[in-house]
Design a protein around this motif. Structure first.
Motif, PDB file in Angstrom:
ATOM      1  N   VAL A  33       0.851  -1.186   0.000  1.00  0.00           N
ATOM      2  CA  VAL A  33       0.000   0.000   0.000  1.00  0.00           C
ATOM      3  C   VAL A  33       0.884   1.231   0.000  1.00  0.00           C
ATOM      4  CG1 VAL A  33      -1.856   1.216   1.161  1.00  0.00           C
ATOM      5  CG2 VAL A  33      -1.730  -1.266   1.299  1.00  0.00           C
ATOM      6  N   ALA A  34       0.693   2.038  -1.021  1.00  0.00           N
ATOM      7  CA  ALA A  34       1.529   3.226  -1.137  1.00  0.00           C
ATOM      8  C   ALA A  34       0.675   4.484  -1.073  1.00  0.00           C
ATOM      9  CB  ALA A  34       2.308   3.191  -2.448  1.00  0.00           C
ATOM     10  N   TYR A  35       1.228   5.499  -0.467  1.00  0.00           N
ATOM     11  CA  TYR A  35       0.506   6.758  -0.312  1.00  0.00           C
ATOM     12  C   TYR A  35       1.255   7.885  -1.018  1.00  0.00           C
ATOM     13  CZ  TYR A  35      -2.227   4.332   3.216  1.00  0.00           C
ATOM     14  OH  TYR A  35      -3.043   3.443   3.873  1.00  0.00           O
ATOM     15  N   THR A  36       0.489   8.777  -1.593  1.00  0.00           N
ATOM     16  CA  THR A  36       1.063   9.902  -2.310  1.00  0.00           C
ATOM     17  C   THR A  36       0.263  11.154  -2.008  1.00  0.00           C
ATOM     18  OG1 THR A  36       1.428   8.312  -4.104  1.00  0.00           O
ATOM     19  CG2 THR A  36       1.912  10.634  -4.572  1.00  0.00           C
ATOM     20  N   LEU A  37       0.942  12.255  -1.958  1.00  0.00           N
ATOM     21  CA  LEU A  37       0.236  13.519  -1.805  1.00  0.00           C
ATOM     22  C   LEU A  37      -0.510  13.840  -3.092  1.00  0.00           C
ATOM     23  CD1 LEU A  37       2.714  15.919   0.027  1.00  0.00           C
ATOM     24  CD2 LEU A  37       0.530  15.085   0.865  1.00  0.00           C
ATOM     25  N   THR A  38      -1.735  14.250  -2.964  1.00  0.00           N
ATOM     26  CA  THR A  38      -2.465  14.740  -4.122  1.00  0.00           C
ATOM     27  C   THR A  38      -2.037  16.180  -4.384  1.00  0.00           C
ATOM     28  OG1 THR A  38      -4.256  15.587  -2.764  1.00  0.00           O
ATOM     29  CG2 THR A  38      -4.434  13.308  -3.519  1.00  0.00           C
ATOM     30  N   PRO A  39      -2.364  16.723  -5.551  1.00  0.00           N
ATOM     31  CA  PRO A  39      -2.062  18.133  -5.799  1.00  0.00           C
ATOM     32  C   PRO A  39      -2.632  19.032  -4.706  1.00  0.00           C
ATOM     33  CG  PRO A  39      -2.707  17.078  -7.834  1.00  0.00           C
ATOM     34  CD  PRO A  39      -2.872  16.050  -6.759  1.00  0.00           C
ATOM     35  N   LEU A  40      -3.831  18.693  -4.268  1.00  0.00           N
ATOM     36  CA  LEU A  40      -4.417  19.461  -3.170  1.00  0.00           C
ATOM     37  C   LEU A  40      -3.562  19.368  -1.917  1.00  0.00           C
ATOM     38  CD1 LEU A  40      -6.731  21.117  -1.987  1.00  0.00           C
ATOM     39  CD2 LEU A  40      -7.925  18.973  -1.510  1.00  0.00           C
ATOM     40  N   GLY A  41      -3.102  18.177  -1.643  1.00  0.00           N
ATOM     41  CA  GLY A  41      -2.263  17.995  -0.474  1.00  0.00           C
ATOM     42  C   GLY A  41      -0.947  18.740  -0.588  1.00  0.00           C
ATOM     43  N   GLU A  42      -0.451  18.794  -1.809  1.00  0.00           N
ATOM     44  CA  GLU A  42       0.823  19.490  -1.996  1.00  0.00           C
ATOM     45  C   GLU A  42       0.705  20.992  -1.766  1.00  0.00           C
ATOM     46  OE1 GLU A  42       2.117  18.387  -5.849  1.00  0.00           O
ATOM     47  OE2 GLU A  42       2.892  16.431  -5.214  1.00  0.00           O
ATOM     48  N   THR A  43      -0.470  21.515  -1.962  1.00  0.00           N
ATOM     49  CA  THR A  43      -0.636  22.955  -1.714  1.00  0.00           C
ATOM     50  C   THR A  43      -0.417  23.287  -0.249  1.00  0.00           C
ATOM     51  OG1 THR A  43      -3.016  22.819  -1.257  1.00  0.00           O
ATOM     52  CG2 THR A  43      -2.354  23.113  -3.555  1.00  0.00           C
ATOM     53  N   MET A  76       2.881  24.703   5.575  1.00  0.00           N
ATOM     54  CA  MET A  76       3.476  24.024   6.711  1.00  0.00           C
ATOM     55  C   MET A  76       4.929  24.438   6.873  1.00  0.00           C
ATOM     56  SD  MET A  76       1.758  20.288   6.251  1.00  0.00           S
ATOM     57  CE  MET A  76       2.813  19.608   7.510  1.00  0.00           C
ATOM     58  N   ARG A  77       5.581  24.650   5.746  1.00  0.00           N
ATOM     59  CA  ARG A  77       6.959  25.133   5.818  1.00  0.00           C
ATOM     60  C   ARG A  77       7.032  26.468   6.542  1.00  0.00           C
ATOM     61  NH1 ARG A  77       8.943  23.087   0.842  1.00  0.00           N
ATOM     62  NH2 ARG A  77       9.891  21.071   1.312  1.00  0.00           N
ATOM     63  N   MET A  78       6.062  27.312   6.239  1.00  0.00           N
ATOM     64  CA  MET A  78       6.068  28.628   6.883  1.00  0.00           C
ATOM     65  C   MET A  78       5.895  28.498   8.387  1.00  0.00           C
ATOM     66  SD  MET A  78       3.828  30.926   4.277  1.00  0.00           S
ATOM     67  CE  MET A  78       3.671  30.384   2.577  1.00  0.00           C
ATOM     68  N   LEU A  79       4.999  27.619   8.776  1.00  0.00           N
ATOM     69  CA  LEU A  79       4.819  27.410  10.208  1.00  0.00           C
ATOM     70  C   LEU A  79       6.113  26.924  10.841  1.00  0.00           C
ATOM     71  CD1 LEU A  79       1.295  25.775  10.461  1.00  0.00           C
ATOM     72  CD2 LEU A  79       1.967  28.145  10.830  1.00  0.00           C
ATOM     73  N   LYS A  80       6.754  26.034  10.132  1.00  0.00           N
ATOM     74  CA  LYS A  80       8.021  25.521  10.622  1.00  0.00           C
ATOM     75  C   LYS A  80       9.038  26.655  10.768  1.00  0.00           C
ATOM     76  CE  LYS A  80      11.108  21.994   8.932  1.00  0.00           C
ATOM     77  NZ  LYS A  80      11.149  20.892   7.942  1.00  0.00           N
ATOM     78  N   GLU A  81       9.045  27.538   9.791  1.00  0.00           N
ATOM     79  CA  GLU A  81       9.966  28.666   9.868  1.00  0.00           C
ATOM     80  C   GLU A  81       9.654  29.561  11.058  1.00  0.00           C
ATOM     81  OE1 GLU A  81       9.933  30.735   6.186  1.00  0.00           O
ATOM     82  OE2 GLU A  81      10.500  28.953   5.041  1.00  0.00           O
ATOM     83  N   TRP A  82       8.370  29.812  11.243  1.00  0.00           N
ATOM     84  CA  TRP A  82       8.006  30.620  12.397  1.00  0.00           C
ATOM     85  C   TRP A  82       8.522  29.980  13.672  1.00  0.00           C
ATOM     86  CZ3 TRP A  82       5.662  30.247  17.044  1.00  0.00           C
ATOM     87  CH2 TRP A  82       5.369  31.446  17.693  1.00  0.00           C
ATOM     88  N   ALA A  83       8.365  28.687  13.752  1.00  0.00           N
ATOM     89  CA  ALA A  83       8.800  27.978  14.948  1.00  0.00           C
ATOM     90  C   ALA A  83      10.307  28.095  15.150  1.00  0.00           C
ATOM     91  CB  ALA A  83       8.398  26.507  14.857  1.00  0.00           C
ATOM     92  N   SER A  84      11.050  27.862  14.092  1.00  0.00           N
ATOM     93  CA  SER A  84      12.501  27.890  14.250  1.00  0.00           C
ATOM     94  C   SER A  84      12.983  29.299  14.569  1.00  0.00           C
ATOM     95  CB  SER A  84      13.180  27.381  12.977  1.00  0.00           C
ATOM     96  OG  SER A  84      12.864  28.221  11.894  1.00  0.00           O
ATOM     97  N   GLU A  85      12.156  30.269  14.208  1.00  0.00           N
ATOM     98  CA  GLU A  85      12.568  31.650  14.430  1.00  0.00           C
ATOM     99  C   GLU A  85      12.143  32.168  15.803  1.00  0.00           C
ATOM    100  OE1 GLU A  85      12.204  35.880  11.979  1.00  0.00           O
ATOM    101  OE2 GLU A  85      11.453  33.993  11.164  1.00  0.00           O
ATOM    102  N   HIS A  86      10.926  31.783  16.191  1.00  0.00           N
ATOM    103  CA  HIS A  86      10.376  32.395  17.395  1.00  0.00           C
ATOM    104  C   HIS A  86      10.159  31.439  18.560  1.00  0.00           C
ATOM    105  CE1 HIS A  86       9.735  36.139  15.270  1.00  0.00           C
ATOM    106  NE2 HIS A  86       9.155  35.488  14.284  1.00  0.00           N
ATOM    107  N   SER A 142      -9.656  29.383   2.721  1.00  0.00           N
ATOM    108  CA  SER A 142     -10.669  29.965   1.841  1.00  0.00           C
ATOM    109  C   SER A 142     -10.450  29.528   0.401  1.00  0.00           C
ATOM    110  CB  SER A 142     -10.639  31.491   1.937  1.00  0.00           C
ATOM    111  OG  SER A 142      -9.385  31.979   1.506  1.00  0.00           O
ATOM    112  N   GLU A 143      -9.230  29.137   0.101  1.00  0.00           N
ATOM    113  CA  GLU A 143      -8.937  28.744  -1.274  1.00  0.00           C
ATOM    114  C   GLU A 143      -9.195  27.262  -1.520  1.00  0.00           C
ATOM    115  OE1 GLU A 143      -5.174  29.304  -4.359  1.00  0.00           O
ATOM    116  OE2 GLU A 143      -5.168  30.181  -2.352  1.00  0.00           O
ATOM    117  N   HIS A 144      -8.832  26.451  -0.528  1.00  0.00           N
ATOM    118  CA  HIS A 144      -8.852  25.012  -0.773  1.00  0.00           C
ATOM    119  C   HIS A 144      -9.859  24.240   0.056  1.00  0.00           C
ATOM    120  CE1 HIS A 144      -5.334  25.309  -3.312  1.00  0.00           C
ATOM    121  NE2 HIS A 144      -4.735  26.029  -2.382  1.00  0.00           N
ATOM    122  N   TYR A 145     -10.429  24.886   1.037  1.00  0.00           N
ATOM    123  CA  TYR A 145     -11.332  24.125   1.896  1.00  0.00           C
ATOM    124  C   TYR A 145     -12.551  23.585   1.150  1.00  0.00           C
ATOM    125  CZ  TYR A 145     -13.930  22.622   5.964  1.00  0.00           C
ATOM    126  OH  TYR A 145     -14.623  21.865   6.871  1.00  0.00           O
TER     127      TYR A 145
END
Lengths: 141, 141
Positions: free
Chosen positions: A79-89, A94-104, B102-105
């Motif tokens: 069983v293999a799982y892949t991100l859909t285009p929607l998931g990739e958006t 999430m990267r931004m949240l991660k950046e906020w975390a590493s910064e603050h 608002s874009e993807h939900y």
DNA sequence: CGGGATCCTGCATGATACTG
DNA sequence: CAGTATCATGCAGGATCCCG
């Protein structure tokens, strides 16, 4: 407009939290970031996750259309799982949240320590020597 | 392929979720977005929040250094809350999450409906022998 | 291997009462 | 007004067994 105008009940944040606010979702998405990956592989990558939680998280993500599930019906099932285009958006956000975390986050942690020091005074002068206040389990790494 | 793996346990997302993943935190921060505001005002703006949950959320945010609490000791006490600079750094990130929603939900919602409809079909099992039954003979980890 | 089905526990959330 | 303290509860999350 100052009176009761805001429908703070469901204002977008809620929807996002509804999707990624549980314990493992972000981790699972992150493990799919590089492409298709098998169940066992995910489980191996995310330390401490149980099969139940992994399966449950995957199911939820699949239901939300964020990942796709592909089954190869062989004797040992694959069983293999892949991100859909929607998931990739979701990845950049999430990267931004991660950046906020590493910064603050260090600042947050310092604020917590300072706060905890200031609030360690008891109104009663009798304080028993047992202080079992295990605030939170910290992690290394 | 970079098979750099684990340590997905605490990779930044976790820290952010630790801060904003509970039910009311985002709403409270949002209510402070425009500046200083009193306790009762917050409570009035966020529909459905209880005093306990509001107080608890405020305390947690204060502990995390995201908001500041100012008490005016008058006969009816006046307590006002303000976002700290650290707390304000969170606003843009929350806005982005809101934008994603608002874009993807809607797509997520559609995916859910489709999934719920499709979950009532019976999968047929075409078993093809693709690997020996030596499940104990795994080498993956 | 990749799950499903159960049982259990702690924590988050909530409702209510009391206080300065 | 702005809380604190207590009690109740529901659900997320974890452990275990089982199955194709």
């Amino acid at each position: 407009m100052k009176s009761r105008d805001i429908s703070l009940t469901v204002c977008g944040y809620t929807h996002v939290l509804e999707i990624i606010a549980n314990k493992w979702t972000a981790l699972v998405i992150y493990s799919l970031e590089n492409g298709t990956i098998r169940y066992g592989e995910i489980k191996g990558r995310i330390e401490g996750i149980s099969q139940k939680m992994l399966t449950q998280t995957l199911r939820q993500l699949e239901r939300d259309g964020l990942i796709s599930r592909k089954v190869t019906p062989s004797v040992p099932p694959i069983v293999a799982y892949t991100l859909t285009p929607l998931g990739e958006t979701l990845i950049p956000y999430m990267r931004m949240l991660k950046e906020w975390a590493s910064e603050h986050y260090p600042a947050v942690r310092k604020a917590r320590e300072a706060y905890d020091l200031g609030s360690s005074r008891k109104p009663e002068s009798h304080l028993i020597a047992a202080a079992p206040s295990e605030w939170e389990n910290m992690e290394s790494t």
